[in-house]
Design an enzyme around this catalytic site. Structure first.
Site, short mmCIF file in Angstrom:
data_model
loop_
_atom_site.label_atom_id
_atom_site.label_comp_id
_atom_site.label_asym_id
_atom_site.label_seq_id
_atom_site.Cartn_x
_atom_site.Cartn_y
_atom_site.Cartn_z
N CYS A 1 66.12 39.73 7.30
CA CYS A 1 65.27 39.85 6.11
C CYS A 1 65.84 38.96 5.01
O CYS A 1 66.91 38.37 5.15
CB CYS A 1 65.23 41.31 5.65
SG CYS A 1 66.76 41.84 4.87
N CYS B 1 66.02 39.96 -3.36
CA CYS B 1 65.47 41.28 -3.10
C CYS B 1 66.22 42.34 -3.90
O CYS B 1 67.45 42.44 -3.81
CB CYS B 1 65.52 41.61 -1.61
SG CYS B 1 64.85 43.24 -1.26
N CYS C 1 69.22 46.23 3.79
CA CYS C 1 69.08 47.63 3.37
C CYS C 1 68.39 48.38 4.49
O CYS C 1 67.92 47.77 5.45
CB CYS C 1 68.30 47.72 2.06
SG CYS C 1 66.49 47.69 2.29
#
Lengths: 578, 590
Positions: free
Chosen positions: A435, A441, A480
């Site tokens: 990701c 982010c 995460c």
């Protein structure tokens, strides 16, 4: 009307904050227009940043710069990430060139392919939002519902030329995306200057209602035996059932989803349950019915319990199916069943039955940019200038140059070579995903996209030593636990816990049907390598013919199989138990 | 418009009281000041305190008009000094701003002293352009009665050195005036030569018919309390740097440092709009390169002198000519004597380039003789003492570029940005800029146009209004390269907007998109509002780059007025000129 025999959605009566923001938003308008006019800040009002997700973009800040900003008397380095709605991931070469221009002038100069067959622009400052979104509109694309509590970009198995079923999957993806779109014209008003209809009340959202869905909603269509879209990872999955070369309908999977929260065992990833079969004509109606059932029964008090997977856990799959059938007006037929061979892409050249060629280009972590020896951005621009077919973004953030006529193949191949795009990589790298994570982010706890390439280089050495250079192992990393790169369906996964620390998961099925399980908690790079090195050597020596690493770790007793989402946190190995 | 009165720094008040009084006095009209003087005198008389009888001249004193044409304030300061000297010599001097003067005024005077600055590439100061045009006009009044002398200020770094002074000097002669003394050309270090020249020129202007000096004692307030420290360009105060931070992000192409200086113990005061002169030091590496090129490498005493005292970079035609003379080198003479070649050679080149291009071994005295004194660099002060007390804040953009194959740096800016740290000291003096002040009436709307470091005085303006609790109508135009990385003082503007001290801000960032967007583009976009503000009596302030920004902003203002008022560009230009004369369109450009 909701069925009164069903249990209440939640014991907590108070609605989550987002429910109020949506209800007050006048069909997703909020005070976004006012915020756009405030030039002294690069930010929008806090509540509006929840609404802009429905418009396809997130407010973020460059976390690498956070420390210095205050001292320099500047607010955080705020910018926006805009995600497009591209059902099935297909764009024309002309559109690619337009997107490339937007990235260059209005964003950070890179294009990020996502794991959901679309692209993201990063680093768009507020002053560039309107020009960027307007240019997206000019390219006959949009960012509507690319994020937010609605049906997001609809995915499908990525090569439309592979068979009629593939072409039909793409057509269905478009229909599902278009017909289940919110009705509000807010996006057009705010970003491309459409005039508001005089005296207008906000549009009625006939499907979603004034507060939309309790949480995001994702759909994918898989054409077996390929499960490149990870069909069981989505709220709603359609599995093509092909008989005698024709699609007779779709098996319907509901309640898949990846996200969870560290330390909260009532949150977990879940693979979908197949609840029946529908004909091609019924497919959009099924999508509509599943959305209505989730709209009425999803938890609107606790957002981390709001995805469809928890609704189904709470209601039970039979009760949920009954609710879907009630909206549909008739029962679903029994599922046909299908099996898959893998979740990866077929990289490189492949000829389609229609005689055209496709080249599936590996894009490490989905980031299209120019590296000194691998100039993806320039190379793809050069290809787009001559290509007469189309580009298709895959579910593994790779890119297919599709529909290449036989006579054009050599020309495309020459460009791939010229820009260093056709380079040998290890099987491990080619099967990896990450990701975005840091620095943009806001949810990231650890590095992902910027770090995985280095970790793979180190793992490659181990693989080489073990004689596994050409053995694909699905490896995914996220910063995460929310699961953007679908880590819980990877044979090996690292999920961020904090700076330089990850939870290590093992044992997902390589065909995307079984979740993995926690193997080591809070490990740094050294501990990751120490844990994986002996396993890889043991696997190389002890595997059976064709046996994949994700299956072997279970057979060899290193980890127990996760048989259902609600068993994800059970049966943990000793090293991480409680 | 006469320049407002100011208390000297050695007036018998504490520094904050001087600043406070100056803030009041600055915004007073002559009538108000007369009333105040009378009131205080009357009060003293009524309360029985014996007042000192004012000294009254017992004889008629010859009138002397001292005309100044100023851009940065140097000519005006010199005019006031000359006025003081003239007073002491028995003249009745009158100081006149070229902005308020006409040639006809001058024709009536018998004694005229002109102090004229030349700006940029040989231009007259903006405030004096009307006067210059009238003086040069064919129909200009004859000056047959006028005895005059011209002191010309300039900067040898520019080609047309002292052009304005020369033009006036020659034109007055052509109109029949009598040149009482030869023109003096002054470079940036004008103090000493100007004093010497005034010492001989003023008596020459008095002429034969002049009365003997009256036996009146004139008190020079500036000299009272000589033991108190009088900080100046030649005697800078060594101010401690208490904060120094680069305001641009680490991703920026620019480096703009915010510097906080402690004035504690100095007694120095300043007002928003004023400048702080910083005595810089040269980069040791540049000095070494110069020494090396002059064949003087290793001379440590000379090295030290060059670091702090001499301008080792600025190359002018004057330097080339001096170099040619002292070396006798024919190839340098060829260059020095050929204006076209010189015009090609000079731009972008420094002293070291000359010395390298024509290697000649010099003696230390020859080298220092070639170099002018290192001038101080002026920075518009970015703070208000009403807010920061005994501090002064500066905003300094580090100048770095490449030219002729060498990395070049701005002497003062990189001295501050690269070679100074918190706790180090900077030699400073205060340079008043009385023509760049907030309007005396806080209800007057203000439009502040200050991209880049041009925003400095507007931070001072806003601090001043903030401290006074005044939230008049105000509008700031700011611009730089990139929003995310170059938005100087962003959090402060946010706070000022939030609290209503700053009414409106518009921003232009040139490199956030392909099309270059500058402040003038934002002004044009907001033309309706901007024109309404101008109609409502707003004062316009422009600060920053002179050569491009100020010109483009001027053109935008002209177009906005033409558009808003429905008049031709010429007519709009006249309105702007009138606003300039009324002190409603003020420039602090560099």
């Amino acid at each position: 009307m909701p069925d009164t025999n069903l249990p209440p959605p939640s014991k907590t009566p108070a609605l989550s904050k987002n429910e109020g923001i949506k209800a007050r938003s006048r069909a997703l308008r909020g005070t976004i227009a006012e915020g756009m006019g405030n030039v002294v800040t690069g930010a929008l009002a806090e509540d509006d940043t929840q609404l802009t997700k429905f418009h396809g973009f997130y407010q973020q800040d460059d976390r690498d710069l956070r420390a210095e900003r205050g001292r320099k008397r500047m607010e955080p380095a705020i910018s926006f990430m805009a995600r497009l709605r591209i059902p099935g991931g297909r764009v024309s070469p002309q559109q690619w060139l337009q997107l490339n221009e937007i990235a260059r002038e209005r964003a950070n100069g890179t294009i990020r392919l996502t794991t959901r067959q679309t692209i993201q622009f990063h680093g768009i400052i507020k002053g560039n939002l309107r020009p960027a979104l307007s240019a997206v509109n000019d390219a006959l694309l949009d960012t509507i519902a690319a994020c937010g509590d609605v049906n997001r970009n609809v995915m499908c198995t990525s090569n439309p030329h592979a068979s009629p079923a593939h072409a039909e999957a793409l057509a269905l993806a478009k229909r599902l995306s278009d017909e289940l779109l919110p009705k509000t014209r807010a996006w057009h008003e705010l970003w491309v200057g459409e005039e508001r209809v005089a005296g207008g009340e906000p549009e009625e959202e006939t499907l979603y209602g004034p507060t939309y869905l309790p949480r995001k909603f994702k759909m994918a269509i898989a054409v077996p035996p390929q499960n490149d879209v990870d069909v069981f990872a989505h709220d709603l999955g359609f599995i093509s059932i092909v008989r005698d070369g024709a699609v007779i309908g779709y098996d319907v999977s509901v309640g898949g989803g990846m996200g969870m929260t560290h330390g909260e065992t009532d949150t977990f990833p879940r693979t979908g349950d197949v609840i029946g079969f529908c004909t091609p004509e019924e497919a959009v109606a099924v999508g509509d019915a599943v959305i209505r059932a989730q709209r009425d029964h999803g938890d609107r008090s606790v957002r981390k319990h709001a995805r469809l997977k928890y609704t189904i856990e709470r209601m039970g799959v039979d009760a949920f199916r009954a609710e879907v059938e009630r909206h549909l007006g008739h029962p679903l037929a029994p599922a046909h069943g299908a099996s898959f061979t893998g979740t990866g892409d077929h990289l490189g050249w492949l000829q389609s039955p229609d005689g055209t060629w496709q080249y599936c280009l590996f894009i490490e972590n989905g980031r299209v940019h120019d590296l000194p020896d691998r100039r993806l951005l320039s190379g793809l621009r050069a290809i787009a200038n001559v290509h007469r077919g189309e580009f298709v973004m895959t579910a593994n953030h790779n890119l297919i140059v599709a529909g290449v006529a036989a006579e054009d193949k050599a020309g495309i191949a020459a460009l791939l070579l010229q820009y260093g795009m056709e380079q040998g990589m290890s099987a491990l790298r080619l099967a990896s995903m990450a990701c975005v994570a840091l620095p943009t982010c806001g949810l990231a706890l650890s590095e992902s996209e910027r770090y995985l390439p280095d970790l793979i280089t180190k793992l490659d050495a181990v693989m080489e030593e073990a004689g596994l250079r050409d053995q694909p192992i699905v490896l995914r990393m996220t910063g995460c636990p929310n699961g953007c790169a679908r880590p819980y369906l990877a044979e090996i996964a690292m999920v961020g816990r904090g700076p330089g620390r990850y939870n290590l998961y093992l044992g997902a099925a390589p065909d995307g049907t079984r979740l993995n399980k926690l193997y080591r908690r809070d490990v740094d790079e050294k501990a990751i390598l120490e844990a994986l090195t002996p396993l890889l050597h043991e696997y190389a020596a002890g595997r059976e013919a064709g046996e994949r690493f994700g299956d072997w770790v279970i057979r060899a007793g290193h980890i127990q199989a996760t048989t259902a989402g609600n068993r994800f946190h059970e049966d943990l190995p000793e090293a991480v138990a409680a | 418009m006469t320049s407002p009165a100011r208390l000297p720094t050695n007036a018998p008040f504490p520094p904050d009281a001087i600043a406070a009084l100056n803030r009041v006095i600055e915004h007073t009209s002559p009538t108000q000041r007369s009333w105040l003087a009378g009131f205080l005198a009357g009060y003293e008389a009524a309360s029985g305190t014996p007042a000192t009888a004012p000294a009254v001249a017992s004889v008629v004193r010859p009138a002397l008009t001292i005309l100044f044409a100023t851009e940065s304030g140097n000519s005006e300061a010199l005019a006031r000094k000359a006025s003081k000297d003239a007073s002491r010599l028995g003249f009745a001097p009158r100081v006149l701003d070229a902005a308020d003067a006409t040639p006809a005024d001058l024709a009536r005077t018998e004694r005229l002293l002109v102090i004229a600055a030349t700006w940029g590439e040989g231009e007259a100061p903006a405030r004096a352009t009307d006067f210059m045009a009238a003086l040069m006009a064919d129909a200009a009044t004859r000056m047959d009665k006028v005895n005059y002398a011209v002191l010309a200020l300039g900067d040898r770094a520019y080609a047309q050195f002292c052009a304005t002074g020369h033009a006036i000097d020659e034109r007055l002669a052509a109109l029949g005036g009598h040149r009482a003394a030869p023109l003096l050309e002054c470079d940036l270090d004008y103090d000493a030569p100007a004093a010497t020249w005034l010492g001989t020129t003023l008596p020459a202007l008095r002429g034969k018919e002049a009365e003997p000096a009256p036996s009146v004692i004139h008190v020079d307030f500036g000299a009272v309390g000589g033991e108190a420290r009088e900080w100046s360009k030649s005697n800078p105060f060594e101010a401690e740097i208490t904060d120094l931070v680069n305001l641009n992000s680490s991703r920026s192409a620019k480096q703009t440092v915010h510097v906080e200086l402690s004035l504690a113990g100095s007694g120095l005061t300043y007002l928003p709009g004023d400048a702080i002169g910083v005595a810089p030091e040269n980069d040791s590496a540049v000095v070494e390169a110069v020494l090396d090129a002059a064949g003087l490498a290793g001379d440590t005493a000379l090295h030290a002198a060059l670091v702090s005292k001499h301008d080792v970079t600025t190359l002018s035609g004057h330097v080339v000519r001096s170099f040619a003379e002292l070396t006798g080198d024919p190839s340098i003479k060829d260059l020095a004597g050929d204006p076209e070649r010189l015009a090609d050679f000079l731009p972008g080149r420094h002293v070291v380039d000359l010395l390298t291009a024509f290697p000649n071994k010099l003696t230390p005295a020859q080298l220092t003789g070639l170099l002018r004194p290192l001038p101080p660099r002026l920075y518009s002060v970015a703070s208000s003492q009403a807010m920061v007390g005994e501090e002064a804040h500066l905003l300094v953009s580090a100048v770095r570029y490449q030219a002729h194959g060498r990395d070049r740096v701005g002497v003062a800016s990189t001295h501050i940005a690269d070679r100074r740290r918190v706790g180090d000291r900077l030699g400073i003096h205060v340079k008043a800029n009385p023509h760049f002040r907030l309007p005396s009436d806080p209800a007057t709307p203000i439009v502040m146009i200050g991209p880049g470091t041009g925003v400095a005085p507007f931070r001072a303006f806003m601090q001043e209004r903030d401290a006074a609790g005044l939230a008049g109508k105000s509008w700031l135009f700011f611009g730089d390269q990139r929003y995310t990385h170059d938005f100087l003082y962003q959090l402060e503007w946010q706070d000022l907007i939030e609290r209503g001290v700053l009414g409106r801000i518009d921003v232009a960032f040139s490199r956030d998109q392909d099309a270059k967007i500058y402040v003038q583009n934002r002004m044009w976009e907001a033309r309706r509002d901007l024109h309404r503000w101008i109609e409502d009596g707003a004062t316009l302030y422009v600060c920053g780059d002179q050569t491009r920004m100020a010109r483009d902003v001027h053109t935008a203002l002209r177009d906005i007025i033409a558009d808003g008022a429905g008049i031709a560009a010429d007519a709009a230009e006249e309105r702007l000129a009138a606003m300039k004369k009324q002190g409603r369109y003020l420039l602090d450009v560099y």
